[in-house]
Design a protein around this motif. Structure first.
Motif, PDB file in Angstrom:
ATOM      1  N   PRO A  48       0.845  -1.206   0.000  1.00  0.00           N
ATOM      2  CA  PRO A  48       0.000   0.000   0.000  1.00  0.00           C
ATOM      3  C   PRO A  48       0.876   1.252   0.000  1.00  0.00           C
ATOM      4  CG  PRO A  48      -0.542  -1.453   1.863  1.00  0.00           C
ATOM      5  CD  PRO A  48       0.675  -2.020   1.218  1.00  0.00           C
ATOM      6  N   MET A  49       0.359   2.332  -0.597  1.00  0.00           N
ATOM      7  CA  MET A  49       1.120   3.589  -0.612  1.00  0.00           C
ATOM      8  C   MET A  49       0.219   4.751  -0.199  1.00  0.00           C
ATOM      9  SD  MET A  49       3.647   3.293  -3.872  1.00  0.00           S
ATOM     10  CE  MET A  49       3.934   5.013  -3.680  1.00  0.00           C
ATOM     11  N   PRO A  50       0.730   5.645   0.665  1.00  0.00           N
ATOM     12  CA  PRO A  50      -0.108   6.746   1.169  1.00  0.00           C
ATOM     13  C   PRO A  50      -0.233   7.908   0.184  1.00  0.00           C
ATOM     14  CG  PRO A  50       2.078   6.845   2.169  1.00  0.00           C
ATOM     15  CD  PRO A  50       2.078   5.645   1.266  1.00  0.00           C
ATOM     16  N   GLY A  51       0.666   8.005  -0.782  1.00  0.00           N
ATOM     17  CA  GLY A  51       0.619   9.125  -1.730  1.00  0.00           C
ATOM     18  C   GLY A  51       1.275  10.370  -1.155  1.00  0.00           C
ATOM     19  N   HIS A  52       1.263  11.453  -1.955  1.00  0.00           N
ATOM     20  CA  HIS A  52       1.895  12.698  -1.532  1.00  0.00           C
ATOM     21  C   HIS A  52       0.973  13.487  -0.599  1.00  0.00           C
ATOM     22  CE1 HIS A  52       5.080  12.015  -4.314  1.00  0.00           C
ATOM     23  NE2 HIS A  52       4.393  12.282  -5.413  1.00  0.00           N
ATOM     24  N   ALA A  53       1.579  14.461   0.100  1.00  0.00           N
ATOM     25  CA  ALA A  53       0.788  15.387   0.918  1.00  0.00           C
ATOM     26  C   ALA A  53       0.001  16.307  -0.014  1.00  0.00           C
ATOM     27  CB  ALA A  53       1.730  16.218   1.784  1.00  0.00           C
ATOM     28  N   SER A  54      -1.068  16.941   0.500  1.00  0.00           N
ATOM     29  CA  SER A  54      -1.768  17.917  -0.340  1.00  0.00           C
ATOM     30  C   SER A  54      -1.003  19.249  -0.300  1.00  0.00           C
ATOM     31  CB  SER A  54      -3.223  18.101   0.072  1.00  0.00           C
ATOM     32  OG  SER A  54      -3.388  17.960   1.396  1.00  0.00           O
ATOM     33  N   TYR A  78      -6.396  -5.005  -2.642  1.00  0.00           N
ATOM     34  CA  TYR A  78      -7.163  -4.838  -3.879  1.00  0.00           C
ATOM     35  C   TYR A  78      -7.879  -6.145  -4.231  1.00  0.00           C
ATOM     36  CZ  TYR A  78      -8.517  -4.619  -8.691  1.00  0.00           C
ATOM     37  OH  TYR A  78      -9.270  -4.728  -9.831  1.00  0.00           O
ATOM     38  N   ILE A  79      -7.132  -7.247  -4.189  1.00  0.00           N
ATOM     39  CA  ILE A  79      -7.715  -8.541  -4.576  1.00  0.00           C
ATOM     40  C   ILE A  79      -8.782  -8.991  -3.574  1.00  0.00           C
ATOM     41  CG2 ILE A  79      -7.196 -11.006  -4.833  1.00  0.00           C
ATOM     42  CD1 ILE A  79      -4.464 -10.139  -6.030  1.00  0.00           C
ATOM     43  N   GLU A  80      -8.543  -8.718  -2.300  1.00  0.00           N
ATOM     44  CA  GLU A  80      -9.497  -9.174  -1.278  1.00  0.00           C
ATOM     45  C   GLU A  80     -10.762  -8.337  -1.225  1.00  0.00           C
ATOM     46  OE1 GLU A  80      -7.718  -9.364   2.638  1.00  0.00           O
ATOM     47  OE2 GLU A  80      -6.168 -10.701   1.815  1.00  0.00           O
ATOM     48  N   LYS A  81     -10.609  -6.999  -1.338  1.00  0.00           N
ATOM     49  CA  LYS A  81     -11.769  -6.137  -1.051  1.00  0.00           C
ATOM     50  C   LYS A  81     -12.331  -5.374  -2.245  1.00  0.00           C
ATOM     51  CE  LYS A  81     -10.730  -5.580   3.774  1.00  0.00           C
ATOM     52  NZ  LYS A  81      -9.811  -4.799   4.584  1.00  0.00           N
TER      53      LYS A  81
END
Ligand SMILES: Cc1cc2nc3c(=O)[nH]c(=O)nc-3n(C[C@H](O)[C@H](O)[C@H](O)COP(=O)(O)O)c2cc1C
Length: 315
Positions: A48-54, A78-81
């Protein structure tokens, strides 16, 4: 409205573009997913990745800049949910956008997806920095691109679409490299590297400083790139970049695309994809086009085909 590419049959050539349509299922209450040919998921990574700050999004003239930072839940969640509920819409093909920072990252995601049910194809996002090669994007480095596609193709149990970066000198050359390395289709193209500055604060408008430009602002460049890619290879090309109206979609098809993806338009109107699928059908009816697939590559050029593209530059 049916189109076929890489062995996939789609009910419509209109597909939701990666990063603008979540994992697909989030749109089930506002879009008739079965009216779309398919959806491309947000880019999926091994972890998982949190991404950049706004701030991560900035509106520009006729477009939008984004630097989300590839935020996603990771391939396991992704595959599970996220994937299982899409089984409720079997006509809407699920194309999973895959990215990584090393070749092994990409192959790891593909390996896990191979074991999941309900995925129609993979779309490799090669606009990511290759950390093993000094951070240059895979898609801007001929050798890295060829090596990645040549390894990803035999590792994939599903059709492999490579989504080209537009930040290159010759899109035709990149298209040929991917086709030669075994890609089943191409997506043209990702966002254009760009930047905006707030002159009052003298600061960049995006926390990441630079980002990717999308929307109608890039459409004429994207149409030219689809044209050049489609001229360069015989594998199918999916066109995108600023598609808002049915006429925009037709333009990409005439330039050589087999299907079109719709991204930024969903931000202005969350129903844009379905509106386009319906609008394209009406356009075909009002123009006596019996099969939308017949539009692909239908461009009529004023000069003989085969003229070197560079020589047709204006100015
Ligand atoms: C907010 C946002 C996030 C995006 N995320 C991804 C992504 O995760 N992977 C990818 O390959 N493309 C991503 N894209 C690029 C789009 O899929 C598309 O190629 C591009 O925006 C051009 O199409 P458009 O002008 O219709 O938006 C993203 C675009 C936007 C605007």
């Amino acid at each position: 409205m049916k189109v076929t590419f890489a062995g996939l049959e789609l009910v419509s050539p209109v597909i939701a573009a990666s990063g603008t349509f979540g994992y697909g299922i989030e749109f089930e209450e506002i879009v008739s997913l079965e009216r779309l040919g398919g959806i491309v998921t947000k880019g999926i990574s091994l972890e998982p990745m949190p991404g950049h700050a706004s701030p991560r999004l900035v509106q520009t003239a006729s477009g939008m800049l984004n630097a989300i930072g590839l935020q996603n839940v990771g391939v396991r969640e992704y595959i599970e949910k996220k994937l299982p509920p899409m089984k409720r819409y079997p006509r809407c093909r699920v194309i999973v956008n895959v990215f990584g920072y090393t070749e092994d990252d990409y192959l790891g995601v593909i390996d896990r997806l191979n074991q999941a049910e309900g995925v129609a194809a993979y779309e490799l996002n090669v606009s990511c920095p290759n950390v093993s090669a000094g951070g240059m994007a895979f898609g801007a480095d001929c050798a890295a691109l060829e090596h990645l596609v040549a390894r990803a193709k035999p590792a994939s149990t599903r059709p492999l679409i490579v989504k080209l970066s537009p930040n290159v000198t010759s899109i035709g050359q990149m298209a040929r490299i991917c086709a030669g390395a075994g890609a089943d289709a191409l997506s043209v193209a990702n966002t254009f590297r760009a930047m905006a500055i707030d002159v009052e604060t003298r600061q960049p408008r995006l926390s990441n400083i630079t980002g990717g430009l999308s929307g109608p602002a890039i459409k004429p460049i994207a149409v030219r790139m689809v044209y050049e890619a489609a001229q360069a290879v015989s594998i199918p090309v999916l066109g995108m970049g600023g598609v808002v109206t049915p006429e925009d979609a037709v333009e990409f098809l005439l330039a050589g695309a087999t299907a079109v993806q719709v991204g930024t338009a969903s931000y202005a109107d969350p129903r844009a994809t379905e509106r386009l699928a319906r609008g394209l059908e009406s356009w075909c009816r009002s123009h006596s086009v019996e099969r939308v697939a017949s539009l692909t590559g239908g461009l009529e050029t004023p000069h003989p085909a085969g003229l070197p593209l560079e020589s047709s530059q204006a100015g």
